[in-house]
Structures are given as C-alpha cells and as structure tokens.
Design a protein around this motif. Structure first.
Motif, mmCIF file in Angstrom:
data_model
loop_
_atom_site.group_PDB
_atom_site.id
_atom_site.type_symbol
_atom_site.label_atom_id
_atom_site.label_comp_id
_atom_site.label_asym_id
_atom_site.label_seq_id
_atom_site.Cartn_x
_atom_site.Cartn_y
_atom_site.Cartn_z
ATOM 1 N N CYS A 165 35.464 46.580 34.840
ATOM 2 C CA CYS A 165 36.051 45.977 36.037
ATOM 3 C C CYS A 165 37.185 46.873 36.542
ATOM 4 C CB CYS A 165 36.584 44.582 35.712
ATOM 5 S SG CYS A 165 37.443 43.795 37.088
ATOM 6 N N PRO A 166 37.141 47.301 37.802
ATOM 7 C CA PRO A 166 38.205 48.167 38.308
ATOM 8 C C PRO A 166 39.541 47.438 38.487
ATOM 9 C CG PRO A 166 36.671 47.639 40.058
ATOM 10 C CD PRO A 166 36.090 47.081 38.791
ATOM 11 N N ASP A 204 35.165 44.772 30.151
ATOM 12 C CA ASP A 204 33.890 45.485 30.004
ATOM 13 C C ASP A 204 32.681 44.551 29.959
ATOM 14 O OD1 ASP A 204 34.203 44.376 27.515
ATOM 15 O OD2 ASP A 204 34.075 46.269 26.420
ATOM 16 N N ASP A 205 32.829 43.333 30.468
ATOM 17 C CA ASP A 205 31.718 42.369 30.475
ATOM 18 C C ASP A 205 31.008 42.348 31.830
ATOM 19 O OD1 ASP A 205 33.857 41.279 31.865
ATOM 20 O OD2 ASP A 205 33.533 39.249 31.117
ATOM 21 N N ILE A 206 30.693 43.512 32.353
ATOM 22 C CA ILE A 206 30.143 43.643 33.698
ATOM 23 C C ILE A 206 28.677 43.239 33.755
ATOM 24 C CG2 ILE A 206 29.663 45.257 35.585
ATOM 25 C CD1 ILE A 206 32.669 44.594 35.038
ATOM 26 N N GLU A 207 28.366 42.419 34.742
ATOM 27 C CA GLU A 207 26.991 42.030 35.032
ATOM 28 C C GLU A 207 26.568 42.719 36.330
ATOM 29 O OE1 GLU A 207 27.162 37.784 35.444
ATOM 30 O OE2 GLU A 207 27.795 37.489 33.363
ATOM 31 N N PRO A 250 32.741 38.226 34.532
ATOM 32 C CA PRO A 250 33.095 36.823 34.317
ATOM 33 C C PRO A 250 34.543 36.653 33.824
ATOM 34 C CG PRO A 250 30.950 37.284 33.373
ATOM 35 C CD PRO A 250 31.542 38.606 33.776
ATOM 36 N N THR A 251 35.038 37.624 33.061
ATOM 37 C CA THR A 251 36.406 37.534 32.564
ATOM 38 C C THR A 251 37.422 37.579 33.697
ATOM 39 O OG1 THR A 251 35.818 38.557 30.459
ATOM 40 C CG2 THR A 251 38.136 38.630 31.073
ATOM 41 N N SER A 252 37.259 38.518 34.613
ATOM 42 C CA SER A 252 38.221 38.671 35.709
ATOM 43 C C SER A 252 37.880 37.784 36.903
ATOM 44 C CB SER A 252 38.289 40.127 36.162
ATOM 45 O OG SER A 252 37.126 40.492 36.890
ATOM 46 N N GLY A 253 36.584 37.430 37.024
ATOM 47 C CA GLY A 253 36.151 36.656 38.179
ATOM 48 C C GLY A 253 36.023 37.481 39.448
ATOM 49 N N HIS A 254 36.018 38.840 39.298
ATOM 50 C CA HIS A 254 35.957 39.727 40.463
ATOM 51 C C HIS A 254 34.611 40.433 40.575
ATOM 52 C CE1 HIS A 254 40.172 39.438 41.573
ATOM 53 N NE2 HIS A 254 40.507 39.652 40.308
#
Length: 121
Positions: free
Chosen positions: A33-34, A39-42, A20-24
């Motif tokens: 997120c690469p 580190d807020d990966i869903e 959600p932070t990066s939107g990717h």
C-alpha cells in the motif's frame, strides 16, 4: 491487455490494488500500500467512471512521443472509491472540459503503446 488494463470487449477496466488493512485503493497495482506500507494487497478492477477534477492541454510533445499534439491530460476522481487517477483525456481542448464533468475509462493506442484515457461520458 497491459499490466494497467483489463479489456473484455467494450469493458475497459484499470487494474489497481486494495489493502483491507489501510482501507485504501491505489493505482497502479503495487505489492504494498503506498499510503501505509501494508502488504495485504488485493488485485482489484477499479470503477470505469469518475469526474474530472483537473485538466490541461499538452502542446509540446515529450521526447520519444509520436502521438498527436495537443492532447489533454487530466486527473479523474473515480466513482465510489474517490481515488484520483492521472491520465490522457480524449479531448485536447481545455475549454471543452469543466470541473465535475462525468468521465469514463477507454483503451487508447498511441504509437506502439496500448494505454488508457478518459473520455466524457
């Protein structure tokens, strides 16, 4: 089921991540997120369809590979999210494929390995 796939009957989905932070979105699922290191990966199930972006035929088996040769290898841009995923193609003949061709994810077993491929839809 593998760490990369979720299969429910005929429904085959690639398992990826979304920050959600990066939107990717990303594939495969990773703890960060690469693109940004967030580190807020869903855990998310990715779209089952996309369009063919690039492709080729592999005519020489890599070491340890016991599947059919030639086989198709391509990049498919997933619908709705624009993420490009590299994978096997069910069609080994490059002349039978074209830019923008609609594709969908399928489960595929090659030798002892369960994986995914893309096939024309």
């Amino acid at each position: 089921m593998t760490a990369f796939l979720q299969i429910d009957g005929d429904d085959v989905r690639l398992v990826g991540g979304y920050s959600p932070t990066s939107g990717h979105h990303h594939f495969p699922l990773a703890p960060v997120c690469p693109y940004t290191g967030a580190d807020d990966i869903e855990r998310v199930l990715l779209p089952t369809t996309g369009t063919l972006w690039a492709w080729t035929a592999v005519n020489t088996a890599p070491p340890g590979y016991d599947g059919p040769v030639p086989y198709g290898l391509g990049v498919v841009e997933l619908d709705e999210i624009g993420l490009r995923v590299v994978g096997r193609l069910s069609e080994p003949d490059p002349s039978a494929l074209h830019d923008g061709q609609p594709m969908r994810v399928i489960a595929e077993r090659v030798g002892e390995i369960d994986g995914w491929a893309f096939t024309a839809s």
